[in-house]
Each structure stands twice: as structure tokens, then as C-alpha cells.
Motif scaffolding. Structure first.
Motif, mmCIF file in Angstrom:
data_model
loop_
_atom_site.group_PDB
_atom_site.id
_atom_site.type_symbol
_atom_site.label_atom_id
_atom_site.label_comp_id
_atom_site.label_asym_id
_atom_site.label_seq_id
_atom_site.Cartn_x
_atom_site.Cartn_y
_atom_site.Cartn_z
ATOM 1 N N THR A 165 0.832 -1.206 0.000
ATOM 2 C CA THR A 165 0.000 0.000 0.000
ATOM 3 C C THR A 165 0.867 1.257 0.000
ATOM 4 O OG1 THR A 165 -0.104 0.104 2.410
ATOM 5 C CG2 THR A 165 -1.794 -1.210 1.305
ATOM 6 N N ALA A 166 0.226 2.394 -0.199
ATOM 7 C CA ALA A 166 0.949 3.663 -0.250
ATOM 8 C C ALA A 166 1.668 3.967 1.059
ATOM 9 C CB ALA A 166 -0.013 4.794 -0.589
ATOM 10 N N ASN A 167 1.110 3.520 2.170
ATOM 11 C CA ASN A 167 1.773 3.780 3.455
ATOM 12 C C ASN A 167 2.789 2.704 3.823
ATOM 13 O OD1 ASN A 167 0.147 1.666 4.210
ATOM 14 N ND2 ASN A 167 -1.072 2.826 5.688
ATOM 15 N N GLY A 168 3.111 1.820 2.860
ATOM 16 C CA GLY A 168 4.193 0.865 3.053
ATOM 17 C C GLY A 168 3.808 -0.465 3.640
ATOM 18 N N ASN A 169 2.535 -0.708 3.896
ATOM 19 C CA ASN A 169 2.103 -1.985 4.456
ATOM 20 C C ASN A 169 2.040 -3.061 3.376
ATOM 21 O OD1 ASN A 169 1.806 -0.946 7.043
ATOM 22 N ND2 ASN A 169 -0.325 -0.364 6.696
#
Length: 689
Positions: free
Chosen positions: A98-102
Motif C-alpha cells: 500500500t501507499a503507506n508501506g504496508n
């Protein structure tokens, strides 16, 4: 699948491991004996490919054999968004990010109970090779089965299988190395030179390897390109599935796909463009079809190909939110409105009640023991009527002379700016409903169809409720449409972002439309003033009254002012300023609405369709908030459907003798006049034919 003899009508049946094996023979025999002709079975990657090189088709083989014995056609639906455990373990780098790195780890969900969702990234070449090999093995195995009627390549195409369907910047996928690498390749193919990309994006990259995917909104073209890249990813994956099936299917069965249309799915988080996917399939379908909006949107995407109601959702629910059994009226609307619009087949989700996971004990047409319910009995009656009149419904085409414009770039721009899709979705649906509630059939067009001059000849009127992103070719296509006799309706600010320059146009409407139409927007203001640029800056959706011929209507959110000569005023604001006007251009005309009528109608249905009807003269006032349909069978017998969405009872002249076949209990026909209640549907059949 469709032999132009029987109308395809059946059920989703098997999503391994349910229903259980002991029910199969009885259920399929009953489905056939009750008059239905089709079942759908899921071919799940995780279930049927548990080890490398191992393919387990035993359950599907047995079901296919039973279907052949009893005479049912089978649609095999590929479910590739459930990655096998062995694939995820061997290729952990293929998991989405995901965009937040998850990292998106495979899991079970309410609709993927066997686990493995949302599968691996579609841009990972190693796991894609394994996915496509699974399709090839399935096609080679099942293509000779006599019960096989069609392949469904994808159950509701999207990126995250409902897990991150609600669009949020931090949840968007996918930011893995494979996606970033292919995105840069996509940009190089589109822009050719880094100087061109820099010009459109407003950057100073030294080469394409520096190009960054956006991690939020706030700018236009990088975000539009990023989401269109994933629309292209999903479309390319669908195309590859079709190519494999057509290469290895020895008997060349029909290839279809069923999507979910706006506003339930979007091109920000889901990235499933039905218009594009339909180009590669023999037919197209959708899920959750329940009104004219989704029917007409699907038929527009099909563009002449057969369209199906692939999953009719009637009894949805969960363990602690039990389903509400639909009334007959609700059932009739969900089945008959799509059919009368021109849908060529129906499959109900599903036959038996679900027994695995949180969807149980809902979704069933029969009860938990496989016995008839009131719903199922009514479905039998509906199917019997449809099969008796199959030729009428199979040849049914409800053509449209008006269309609503939608486009992925506008959707992405709205989300990039506001972080929401309500402004876009409400405007698209509101524009459609305003026209549809004037008892007229409505199509949808996108940017590609807008530039297809032959296709545009089908329409007299096009409503542009969202037209923010514009190119020179699009502007020219709009200009030619109007000058050749068409009517184009625009709402307030339009044609404002030049996609070829990446910037906001200094003169609106842009790309030369201001000069071509002889108009120019002077200013546009929010109905609610922003008090502070750092505080209270969220878009305010405020109502904006307008008046025409002594009647009041309602816009919202914005007011704009245009400079234009030789106009016909259509409405004014409360302070007397022009709220809407018409201007002749060539052989056609443009209509400018200086506020958002469609958004207001999509938010809270009001009287705006009356205003639109006054301008366009679409129907007699009796038929406002009413939709009528008619099909004709081989013997000339007419079958008609009336949907009264108004809040008052109505009566309609029939011009002949008819009997009510399906309808609310108080509906009646007397002396060739139909009497029906508010918010109801009636299906009638011509007598003496």
C-alpha cells in the motif's frame, strides 16, 4: 451460451467447498426440473492448485457430469484472487504494497472464505506466469465438457477484493518494485521523452528512472497517470485471460466477464473499467444490477455485445445482519428493469443459503434444506414468463438518443483534489437520473466514444456533468457534435485542465471551446465562502436555488458567471443573475448551467428533472418520474413494463387491451387504462394476440 432460443436464467451454485457434495445431484436436478437452465461454478486458483504442478478438478468434474446428465449449461468462473499458499510463500516479493508501506498479506474474507485474498500483484511476472498457467490447465481440462456453456474470466475485477475498496490515499495499491518499474515503462511509452513528461507533470526529472508514483493528491496528471496505469493493468490482465482461453478452448465457448459498475466500484481503488474489458470479451455482465443506472451503464460498455445480469443480489446479509426477504415489488424491479432495458440473461446469487463464514445463513433462493421459499416460487414464475417470451427479450434493444459523459481522468482529478468521490459520483448518477426520470433511455459515453464520430451520431443530447480534463481532440469532437446538430449540456466550470499541458487553462472553457462556442467563464465561487485558507477549507455542499417560469429548482455548491452574446435565458438565481442559458452553435446548441443541478439531484432527488424536461421536451408531464418499456414477440404481441417512481398514484392510457402479469396487488386495468400505485412496477401483456 445463448442459443437465441432459451433465455439464460439460473443461479450461482458452487463456491468450493459449499454446497456439500451430498446436495449436488438433488439440487441440479431440481434447478432443471423447475425450468432454469444455467448454473455457475467457481474455478478457484487456491482450491484447485494446492501444490506446484498439482491440479485438482475432481469436484468440478463431478458437478459438470451431473449438469450434463440433467441438461444444465455451466458457466465456469475463474477466481484467481485467492493465491495458493505455496505461491505466496515462494514469492513473497509478489505481495501487494500500500501507499503507506504496508504489505498486503493473503487472508480469508467474507467472500473468499478459503483464504488467499487479495492474491498477488498483477504486475509480478513470475506469479502471473503461474496464474495464467492455471487458466490454461483448466481450459485444456474442461473445454470438451458437454455441459460447458461459457467462461467467465473474472469475478468482479478489482485490485483488493473488497479489503481496501473504499478509496483512501494511504490504502491505494500497489507500490511494490514491479509496479514502480512497469509504471516508469508505461510513462516512457506514453510520453516518449523525459522532457515531455516534465512539461506535463511540472517536474525536472533527469530520466524516467527518477519518475515517482504519487503517494497522495494535490496535483493532476501524475495521479491521473498513476491510476490509469492500474486501469491498464487490470484491463491487460483481463485481455491475457481471454487470449489464453481462446487459444486453448478447442470448442470456442463464449468468453464473458462480470464487473461491478460505478458508484459501487471506482477507478481509484478498484481500477476496473468495464468499457475497456468489454472490448476483449464476447459478452459482458455485472453484479448487483438493481436499477436503470447500472443496466444502461453496462449496455453502454457492451456497445452492441450481449450483456448479462451476472449476479442478482436479492437476499444479501451476514450472520448478525440477517437478510430481509424482498417484497414482490422489490424482486420485480431487480429482475425486470434490467431485462426490459435489454439484458440477455440472469443469474441469481445464489441457489442455496451460504453455510460457510459470515455470509451465512443469507444469500439463498431456497431454504437451508433446499426446499422452495416464497422468493424461489416467484423466481420460477418470472422465469416461466421470460422463457415463454424468449424471442421478445432476446431481440430486445432499447436505443437511446441521450447520453451522460463519464471518464476516468475526471474521476481521478476529483479524488486527487477532494480525497472523496461523492462530487463525481453524485453528479454522474444525478445527470443520469434527471434524464431517466423524464421517461427516456440514457446511454453513457467516455472520452474514447466521444471521439468516435459514427458512435456520436446515435445521440441528440449529451450531458456533461463532469468534464474537467480536456484534450484538443476531445474539444474538437465536442465542437463537431454541437455544430452538426447536437445539444451539449455543461455544468458550471468545464474543460478546465488541459491534459496535454498538465495545467489549468487560463481561458474557460479550454482547448479553444471558449472561442468556438462564443462564451467565456468570468468567475466561479463556492456557495459557502472559505473563511481561512488553513481552516474550514473543506468543500461545502450548499444548496443554490434557481427559478424558471415561476417554478423553483435546486442547484448546489457553486455559482458561475459567463460572458456570452445571443443567448436565451433559461433560469435565474434568487438575486436575478443568470443561472442557466442556451446558445445556438452551428446547427446545434449548448446549454450552460451555472450551478450543479446533477449533483443536487444525485444527492437528494428533487424537481430538477422537470426543469430539464422543460428545456429538452423529453416526455409528457404525466410520465415524469415514470419509466415505460415495450418489447414485441414473434407473434406481434406487445409486452410492456411501467415503473412509477413518483410519490403519487398514477393512471396511464394503454391504447389497447392488456392484462397484468406481474404487479402490486392494487394495480388494475379498466377500459384500457392502467391504474398503479406510487413507487411500484407493473408488467403487462397484450391480449388477443
Amino acid at each position: 451460451m445463448n442459443k437465441m432460443k432459451d433465455y439464460t436464467f439460473g443461479f450461482q451454485y458452487y463456491r468450493a467447498p459449499t454446497p456439500h457434495k451430498e446436495d449436488w445431484e438433488r439440487d441440479l436436478k431440481k434447478i432443471k426440473s423447475d425450468g432454469f437452465n444455467t448454473v455457475k461454478l467457481w474455478v478457484q486458483w487456491r482450491w484447485s492448485n494446492p501444490k506446484k504442478g498439482v491440479y485438482n478438478w475432481q469436484d468440478l468434474d463431478e458437478l459438470m457430469d451431473i449438469a450434463e446428465r440433467v441438461g444444465l449449461g455451466v458457466v465456469l468462473n475463474f477466481i484467481l484472487d485467492v493465491v495458493p499458499v505455496w505461491v505466496a510463500k515462494k514469492y513473497p516479493q509478489s505481495l501487494m504494497v500500500t501507499a503507506n508501506g504496508n504489505t498486503f498479506y493473503p487472508r480469508s474474507t467474507i467472500c473468499r472464505q478459503i483464504g488467499g485474498a487479495p492474491s498477488v500483484c498483477l504486475n509480478n511476472d513470475k506469479t502471473s506466469k503461474i496464474r495464467f498457467q492455471f487458466i490454461q490447465k483448466a481450459v485444456e481440462h474442461f473445454s470438451d465438457k458437454k455441459a460447458l456453456a461459457a467462461w467467465d474470466i473474472w469475478n468482479e475485477p478489482e485490485l483488493t477484493v473488497a479489503i481496501k475498496r473504499q478509496p483512501k490515499f494511504d490504502d491505494l495499491v500497489c507500490y511494490c518494485d514491479s509496479c514502480q518499474k512497469k509504471f516508469r515503462r508505461y510513462l516512457k511509452e506514453k510520453y516518449q521523452t523525459i522532457e515531455h513528461l516534465n512539461s506535463v507533470w511540472g517536474r525536472n526529472y533527469q530520466n524516467f528512472s527518477e519518475a515517482e508514483p504519487p503517494y497522495g493528491g494535490g496535483t493532476y496528471m501524475d495521479f491521473i497517470d498513476w491510476r490509469n496505469f492500474f486501469v491498464d493493468t487490470v484491463t491487460t490482465d483481463a485481455k491475457k485471460r481471454v487470449e489464453i482461453i481462446k487459444r486453448f478452448d478447442r470448442l470456442h465457448h463464449e468468453v464473458t466477464c462480470h464487473t461491478v459498475l460505478q458508484p459501487l466500484f471506482n477507478n481509484i481503488s478498484c481500477c476496473s473499467d468495464t468499457f475497456e474489458i468489454a472490448k476483449y470479451c464476447d459478452s459482458i455482465g455485472n453484479s448487483a444490477m438493481f436499477d436503470d443506472f447500472s443496466s444502461r451503464l453496462l449496455l453502454s460498455a457492451a456497445n452492441g455485445k450481449p450483456a448479462y445480469s451476472s449476479e442478482v443480489h436479492i437476499t444479501g446479509g451476514t450472520t448478525f445482519i440477517p437478510y430481509k426477504e424482498p417484497t414482490k415489488q422489490e424482486l420485480y424491479k431487480q429482475i425486470f428493469q434490467p431485462i426490459f432495458n435489454g439484458i440477455k440473461g440472469v443469474k441469481v446469487w445464489q441457489y442455496r443459503q451460504e453455510i460457510l463464514g459470515c455470509e451465512s445463513p443469507a444469500w439463498g433462493s431456497v431454504d437451508s434444506c433446499g426446499n422452495d421459499t416464497g422468493l424461489y416460487s416467484e423466481l420460477k414464475k418470472i422465469n416461466r414468463f421470460i422463457q415463454e417470451n424468449a424471442s421478445a427479450f432476446l431481440t430486445n434493444q432499447q436505443t437511446a438518443e441521450v447520453a451522460v459523459y463519464l471518464d476516468n481522468a475526471d474521476e481521478a482529478l476529483v479524488f486527487s483534489d477532494t480525497g472523496r468521490l461523492s462530487l463525481y459520483n453524485n453528479a454522474v448518477k444525478g445527470a443520469f437520473n434527471m434524464l431517466n426520470d423524464c421517461n427516456t433511455h440514457v446511454d453513457f459515453i467516455n472520452g474514447a466514444l466521444l471521439q468516435d464520430e459514427e458512435h456520436m451520431r446515435n445521440y441528440k443530447t449529451v450531458y456533461f456533468s463532469n468534464l474537467y480534463v480536456i484534450t484538443e481532440k476531445m474539444a474538437d469532437a465536442i465542437g463537431r457534435f454541437v455544430e452538426n446538430g447536437g445539444t451539449a449540456i455543461f455544468e458550471t466550470r468545464f474543460a478546465c485542465v488541459n491534459a496535454e499541458k498538465g495545467t489549468y487553462e487560463p481561458i474557460l472553457p479550454g482547448c479553444g471551446l471558449a472561442n468556438r462556442f462564443g462564451i467565456r467563464m468570468q468567475k466561479m465561487l463556492s456557495a459557502e465562502r472559505i473563511e481561512n485558507s488553513y481552516i474550514n477549507s473543506e468543500l461545502k455542499v450548499e444548496q443554490v436555488p434557481i427559478f424558471a417560469d415561476g417554478e423553483g429548482y435546486m442547484g448546489s455548491t457553486y455559482r458561475s458567471w459567463f460572458a456570452a452574446d445571443n443567448i436565451k435565458e433559461l433560469a435565474r438565481f434568487a438575486d436575478g443573475e443568470v443561472a442557466a442559458f442556451e446558445k445556438t452553435v452551428g446547427d446545434g446548441k449548448i446549454i450552460i448551467l451555472n450551478t450543479l443541478l446533477s449533483h443536487e439531484y444525485g444527492t437528494c432527488k428533487n424537481r430538477n428533472n422537470r426543469f430539464l424536461n422543460q428545456i429538452l421536451h423529453l416526455c409528457d408531464e404525466l410520465y415524469l418520474n415514470v419509466k415505460t418499456y415495450e418489447v414485441v414477440g414473434e407473434n406481434g404481441k406487445r409486452i410492456r413494463c411501467f415503473v412509477n417512481s413518483d410519490e403519487v398514484d398514477k393512471q396511464f392510457p394503454l391504447g389497447g387491451a392488456y392484462k397484468i402479469v406481474f404487479g402490486e396487488e392494487n394495480a388494475r386495468v379498466e377500459k384500457e387504462i392502467l391504474y398503479m400505485q406510487q413507487n411500484s412496477i407493473v408488467v403487462l401483456e397484450e391480449c388477443n394476440k
